[in-house]
Design a protein around this motif. Structure first.
Motif, PDB file in Angstrom:
ATOM      1  N   LEU A   7       0.360  -1.376  -0.120  1.00 23.63           N
ATOM      2  CA  LEU A   7       0.393   0.009   0.054  1.00 23.63           C
ATOM      3  C   LEU A   7       0.735   0.865  -0.360  1.00 23.63           C
ATOM      4  CD1 LEU A   7      -2.729  -0.806   2.220  1.00 23.63           C
ATOM      5  CD2 LEU A   7      -2.910  -1.115   0.184  1.00 23.63           C
ATOM      6  N   TYR A  14       2.061   6.420  -7.100  1.00 22.78           N
ATOM      7  CA  TYR A  14       1.162   7.143  -8.024  1.00 22.78           C
ATOM      8  C   TYR A  14       1.247   8.444  -7.301  1.00 22.78           C
ATOM      9  CZ  TYR A  14      -0.969   3.916 -10.395  1.00 22.78           C
ATOM     10  OH  TYR A  14      -1.171   2.875 -11.244  1.00 22.78           O
ATOM     11  N   TYR A  21       0.154  11.104 -14.852  1.00 22.93           N
ATOM     12  CA  TYR A  21      -0.719  10.069 -15.222  1.00 22.93           C
ATOM     13  C   TYR A  21      -2.292  11.041 -15.169  1.00 22.93           C
ATOM     14  CZ  TYR A  21      -4.172   6.351 -14.385  1.00 22.93           C
ATOM     15  OH  TYR A  21      -4.956   5.009 -14.951  1.00 22.93           O
ATOM     16  N   GLY A  58     -10.326   3.577  -6.183  1.00 23.22           N
ATOM     17  CA  GLY A  58      -9.215   3.481  -6.793  1.00 23.22           C
ATOM     18  C   GLY A  58      -9.253   5.256  -7.718  1.00 23.22           C
ATOM     19  N   ASP A  78      -9.122   6.843  -3.200  1.00 22.30           N
ATOM     20  CA  ASP A  78      -8.076   6.615  -3.653  1.00 22.30           C
ATOM     21  C   ASP A  78      -6.780   6.679  -2.460  1.00 22.30           C
ATOM     22  OD1 ASP A  78      -7.098   6.421  -6.941  1.00 22.30           O
ATOM     23  OD2 ASP A  78      -5.408   7.124  -5.637  1.00 22.30           O
ATOM     24  N   SER A  80      -3.561   7.366  -3.381  1.00 22.65           N
ATOM     25  CA  SER A  80      -2.900   8.806  -2.864  1.00 22.65           C
ATOM     26  C   SER A  80      -3.046   9.892  -2.756  1.00 22.65           C
ATOM     27  CB  SER A  80      -2.384   8.134  -4.392  1.00 22.65           C
ATOM     28  OG  SER A  80      -2.199   9.584  -5.094  1.00 22.65           O
ATOM     29  N   MET A  83      -3.416  12.215  -5.827  1.00 25.31           N
ATOM     30  CA  MET A  83      -3.734  12.430  -6.897  1.00 25.31           C
ATOM     31  C   MET A  83      -5.320  12.626  -6.596  1.00 25.31           C
ATOM     32  SD  MET A  83      -3.887  10.362  -9.515  1.00 25.31           S
ATOM     33  CE  MET A  83      -2.746   8.971 -10.103  1.00 25.31           C
ATOM     34  N   SER A 100      -8.273   3.343   1.624  1.00 27.62           N
ATOM     35  CA  SER A 100      -8.116   2.254   0.998  1.00 27.62           C
ATOM     36  C   SER A 100      -9.076   1.396   0.839  1.00 27.62           C
ATOM     37  CB  SER A 100      -6.580   1.473   2.261  1.00 27.62           C
ATOM     38  OG  SER A 100      -6.595   0.001   1.191  1.00 27.62           O
ATOM     39  N   MET A 101      -9.349   0.602  -0.498  1.00 26.05           N
ATOM     40  CA  MET A 101     -10.191  -0.159  -1.012  1.00 26.05           C
ATOM     41  C   MET A 101     -10.423  -1.311   0.303  1.00 26.05           C
ATOM     42  SD  MET A 101      -9.736  -0.272  -5.109  1.00 26.05           S
ATOM     43  CE  MET A 101      -8.190  -1.089  -4.738  1.00 26.05           C
ATOM     44  N   HIS A 117     -12.410   0.827 -11.476  1.00 23.75           N
ATOM     45  CA  HIS A 117     -11.421   1.104 -12.895  1.00 23.75           C
ATOM     46  C   HIS A 117      -9.863   0.810 -12.792  1.00 23.75           C
ATOM     47  CE1 HIS A 117     -10.419   2.090 -16.615  1.00 23.75           C
ATOM     48  NE2 HIS A 117     -11.455   1.755 -17.518  1.00 23.75           N
ATOM     49  N   SER A 119      -8.313  -0.765 -10.936  1.00 23.27           N
ATOM     50  CA  SER A 119      -7.373  -0.378  -9.312  1.00 23.27           C
ATOM     51  C   SER A 119      -6.976  -1.262  -8.067  1.00 23.27           C
ATOM     52  CB  SER A 119      -8.089   0.327  -8.130  1.00 23.27           C
ATOM     53  OG  SER A 119      -9.562   1.192  -9.272  1.00 23.27           O
ATOM     54  N   ILE A 121      -5.232  -4.016  -9.832  1.00 25.83           N
ATOM     55  CA  ILE A 121      -3.823  -4.719 -10.830  1.00 25.83           C
ATOM     56  C   ILE A 121      -2.912  -4.242  -9.121  1.00 25.83           C
ATOM     57  CG2 ILE A 121      -4.871  -4.230 -12.895  1.00 25.83           C
ATOM     58  CD1 ILE A 121      -2.778  -1.608 -13.115  1.00 25.83           C
TER      59      ILE A 121
HETATM   60  C1  LIG Z   1      -3.879   2.605 -12.540  1.00 28.08           C
HETATM   61  S1  LIG Z   1      -4.446   3.671 -11.906  1.00 28.08           S
HETATM   62  C2  LIG Z   1      -6.494   3.979 -11.704  1.00 28.08           C
HETATM   63  C3  LIG Z   1      -7.111   5.794 -11.419  1.00 28.08           C
HETATM   64  C4  LIG Z   1      -8.450   5.079 -12.396  1.00 28.08           C
HETATM   65  N1  LIG Z   1      -9.149   4.467 -11.646  1.00 28.08           N
HETATM   66  C5  LIG Z   1      -8.056   5.827 -14.145  1.00 28.08           C
HETATM   67  O1  LIG Z   1      -8.652   4.693 -14.289  1.00 28.08           O
HETATM   68  O2  LIG Z   1      -7.475   6.759 -14.474  1.00 28.08           O
HETATM   69  C6  LIG Z   1      -4.570   2.895 -10.322  1.00 28.08           C
HETATM   70  C7  LIG Z   1      -5.061   3.691  -9.077  1.00 28.08           C
HETATM   71  O3  LIG Z   1      -5.906   2.650  -8.022  1.00 28.08           O
HETATM   72  C8  LIG Z   1      -5.199   3.065  -6.868  1.00 28.08           C
HETATM   73  N2  LIG Z   1      -5.483   1.995  -5.533  1.00 28.08           N
HETATM   74  C9  LIG Z   1      -4.791   1.227  -6.168  1.00 28.08           C
HETATM   75  N3  LIG Z   1      -4.379   0.176  -4.880  1.00 28.08           N
HETATM   76  C10 LIG Z   1      -5.446   0.922  -3.962  1.00 28.08           C
HETATM   77  C11 LIG Z   1      -5.906   0.383  -2.591  1.00 28.08           C
HETATM   78  N4  LIG Z   1      -5.895   0.142  -1.852  1.00 28.08           N
HETATM   79  N5  LIG Z   1      -6.520   1.438  -2.334  1.00 28.08           N
HETATM   80  C12 LIG Z   1      -7.589   3.080  -3.126  1.00 28.08           C
HETATM   81  N6  LIG Z   1      -6.705   3.215  -4.167  1.00 28.08           N
HETATM   82  C13 LIG Z   1      -6.200   2.427  -5.082  1.00 28.08           C
HETATM   83  C14 LIG Z   1      -4.217   3.965  -6.675  1.00 28.08           C
HETATM   84  O4  LIG Z   1      -3.585   5.430  -5.611  1.00 28.08           O
HETATM   85  C15 LIG Z   1      -4.076   4.352  -8.557  1.00 28.08           C
HETATM   86  O5  LIG Z   1      -4.853   5.986  -8.338  1.00 28.08           O
END
Ligand SMILES: C[S@@+](CC[C@H](N)C(=O)[O-])C[C@H]1O[C@@H](n2cnc3c(N)ncnc32)[C@H](O)[C@@H]1O
Length: 230
Positions: A7, A14, A21, A58, A78, A80, A83, A100-101, A117, A119, A121
């Protein structure tokens, strides 16, 4: 990577590239009519269920949150802080919070839709159950999920790590994800798969998975495709 270290790694990565981004993906939906159609359908279904707002989990810089918010109440969360800062600047009038999710500050059944979307990954496979527990917990009965991610080449092929421009990432078995959600009462109703050659980013299949939180035990699988043709 152990514990919740991923995390911190994701957040820092990010934060450092948030502005880049945001600029890169601001107009991502503009030339993607099928993406827009899927998201519009999801927003319509959430509105019809009338079970609460959409949480964009996310949300990054909030481009998708804004698209959803134009179709009904939506807010973004999100990891970050940078962000979230950008999302608030670019989309005043929409609520954005850091979080956090895997540990959402949202009430049980408090949202009518969960949109996530690309997120999940960055969540290591062994930590994904916590995220899906949260998705299922916060969705109201009858609520809808729209999940997008990079998939493995065969839907049954297990999760696979890959080099991502920002921070380590995984592509997922669509069947595995669907099964994990179903175990939590969130049942797949449709999936849209863009074959690898259409994912301009890496050549991986890109998936939209649409699901519904079980409505009093009713099996909703296939529901969003409409009645079968005779
Ligand atoms: C590839 S970006 C996608 C952002 C947005 N959903 C988009 O499609 O434009 C991945 C995002 O997921 C967030 N993220 C990753 N793990 C997360 C978590 N556990 N909780 C919240 N946000 C998370 C990152 O900070 C990042 O902003």
């Amino acid at each position: 990577m152990t514990g919740a270290e991923f995390l911190e790694t994701t957040r820092t990565a990010y934060d450092a590239r948030a502005a880049e981004y945001s600029a890169l993906f601001r107009d991502y939906l503009a030339d993607k009519p099928l993406d827009r159609a899927v998201i519009d359908t999801f927003a319509d279904l959430v509105r019809a269920a009338d079970a609460g707002p959409i949480a964009d989990l996310g949300c990054g810089p909030g481009h998708y949150t804004a698209y959803l918010h134009a179709r009904g109440p939506a807010f973004g969360i999100d990891l970050s802080p940078r962000m979230i800062e950008l999302a608030r600047l670019e989309h005043p009038g929409i609520a954005f919070e850091t979080g956090s999710m895997s540990a959402l500050d949202l009430a049980d059944g408090g949202v009518g839709g969960v949109f996530s979307h690309h997120s999940i990954i960055h969540t290591p496979p062994e930590r994904l159950p916590e995220v899906f527990d949260e998705f299922a917990r916060v969705l109201a009965p009858g609520g809808r999920l729209l999940l997008s991610f990079s998939a493995t080449d065969d839907p049954a092929q297990p999760a696979e790590p890959y080099d991502h421009a920002v921070t380590p990432a995984y592509r997922w078995s669509t069947d595995l994800i669907s099964g994990m959600l179903r175990e939590r009462g969130v049942v797949e109703t449709a999936r849209v798969v863009f074959p690898g050659e259409q994912d301009e980013r890496r050549g991986f299949p890109r998936v939209f998975l649409l699901a519904a939180k079980d409505v009093a035990g009713k099996d909703v699988a296939g529901q969003d495709a409409g009645p079968p043709r005779r």
